[in-house]
Design an enzyme around this catalytic site. Structure first.
Site, short mmCIF file in Angstrom:
data_model
loop_
_atom_site.label_atom_id
_atom_site.label_comp_id
_atom_site.label_asym_id
_atom_site.label_seq_id
_atom_site.Cartn_x
_atom_site.Cartn_y
_atom_site.Cartn_z
N GLY A 46 0.83 -1.20 0.00
CA GLY A 46 0.00 0.00 0.00
C GLY A 46 0.86 1.24 0.00
O GLY A 46 1.99 1.22 0.50
N GLN A 51 3.00 9.86 1.22
CA GLN A 51 4.33 9.26 1.37
C GLN A 51 5.28 9.63 0.23
O GLN A 51 6.49 9.48 0.37
CB GLN A 51 4.21 7.73 1.46
CG GLN A 51 3.52 7.25 2.72
CD GLN A 51 3.31 5.76 2.68
OE1 GLN A 51 2.34 5.27 2.11
NE2 GLN A 51 4.23 5.01 3.27
N CYS A 91 5.43 -0.30 7.38
CA CYS A 91 5.16 0.89 6.58
C CYS A 91 6.40 1.23 5.76
O CYS A 91 7.51 1.21 6.29
CB CYS A 91 4.80 2.05 7.51
SG CYS A 91 4.49 3.59 6.65
N LEU A 92 6.19 1.55 4.49
CA LEU A 92 7.34 1.90 3.63
C LEU A 92 8.05 3.16 4.12
O LEU A 92 9.20 3.38 3.81
CB LEU A 92 6.87 2.10 2.18
CG LEU A 92 6.39 0.83 1.46
CD1 LEU A 92 5.91 1.16 0.06
CD2 LEU A 92 7.50 -0.22 1.41
N HIS A 133 -4.74 1.94 7.45
CA HIS A 133 -3.36 2.41 7.59
C HIS A 133 -3.07 3.53 6.57
O HIS A 133 -2.55 4.58 6.93
CB HIS A 133 -2.42 1.22 7.39
CG HIS A 133 -0.95 1.57 7.38
ND1 HIS A 133 -0.08 1.08 8.32
CD2 HIS A 133 -0.21 2.34 6.55
CE1 HIS A 133 1.14 1.57 8.07
NE2 HIS A 133 1.08 2.32 6.99
N GLU A 134 -3.45 3.28 5.31
CA GLU A 134 -3.17 4.27 4.26
C GLU A 134 -4.01 5.53 4.44
O GLU A 134 -3.56 6.63 4.17
CB GLU A 134 -3.38 3.67 2.87
CG GLU A 134 -2.53 2.45 2.53
CD GLU A 134 -1.04 2.65 2.75
OE1 GLU A 134 -0.56 3.79 2.66
OE2 GLU A 134 -0.36 1.66 3.04
N HIS A 137 -2.43 7.95 6.70
CA HIS A 137 -1.39 8.78 6.06
C HIS A 137 -1.99 10.07 5.50
O HIS A 137 -1.39 11.13 5.59
CB HIS A 137 -0.72 8.02 4.91
CG HIS A 137 0.36 7.08 5.35
ND1 HIS A 137 1.47 7.48 6.06
CD2 HIS A 137 0.51 5.74 5.18
CE1 HIS A 137 2.25 6.43 6.29
NE2 HIS A 137 1.69 5.36 5.78
#
Ligand code: ZN
Length: 166
Positions: A46, A51, A91-92, A133-134, A137
């Site tokens: 994701g 991000q 998470c990236l 989660h996304e 962000h």
């Protein structure tokens, strides 16, 4: 297409609140393509526009093992949530960190697809976790903010140390 730079926690730009997308045009579709390449290259399941330092309400997800089931969510809204479940998240933007976060077990989401068409989706399991989660962000929230202040400051120090090494 291009691989974009992913912001790393504790970059303050990750705390920017994203604005709604006004029109799903060629620029948005180009960003979706670049984000897709960036997510698959990472690799991740994701990615939110936040991000990659684009502060609009856009996120992409692919939880399939074959990496051929991309889902695009523009201006997503959670219209229903049920239950509670803890899940180990990564998470990236926080590479190498995996921690358990409790979220709603299932969610019903309303969003626009890459053609600007509205759709509704009922999500459970990994997809439900990923959507929540996304969407965080887009609100300027990183998953480590659910952890204790002690854990969070440890992660922050680890990330700062990593970025100095680069
Ligand atoms: Zn993330």
């Amino acid at each position: 297409m291009a691989v974009l730079n992913i912001l790393n926690y504790p970059d303050p730009r990750l705390h920017t609140v994203a604005k709604p997308v006004k029109e799903v045009d060629a620029n948005i579709r180009r960003l979706i393509n670049d984000m897709t390449e960036t997510m698959y290259a990472a690799p991740g399941i994701g990615l939110a526009a936040t991000q990659v330092n684009q502060h609009i309400q856009l996120l992409i997800i692919d939880t399939s093992e074959t990496k051929d089931a991309l889902q695009v969510f523009i201006n997503p809204k959670i219209i229903e949530k049920n239950g509670e479940r803890a899940f180990e998240e990564g998470c990236l933007s926080v590479p190498g960190v995996y921690e358990s976060v409790t979220r709603a077990e299932t969610v019903k989401v309303e969003a626009l697809n890459r053609h600007g068409e509205k759709f509704t989706l009922h999500a459970e399991g990994l997809l439900s976790v990923c959507i929540q989660h996304e969407m965080d962000h887009l609100l300027g929230k990183v998953f480590v903010e659910y952890l204790s202040p002690l854990k969070r400051s440890r992660i922050k120090n680890k990330m700062l140390k990593l970025s100095r090494q680069k």
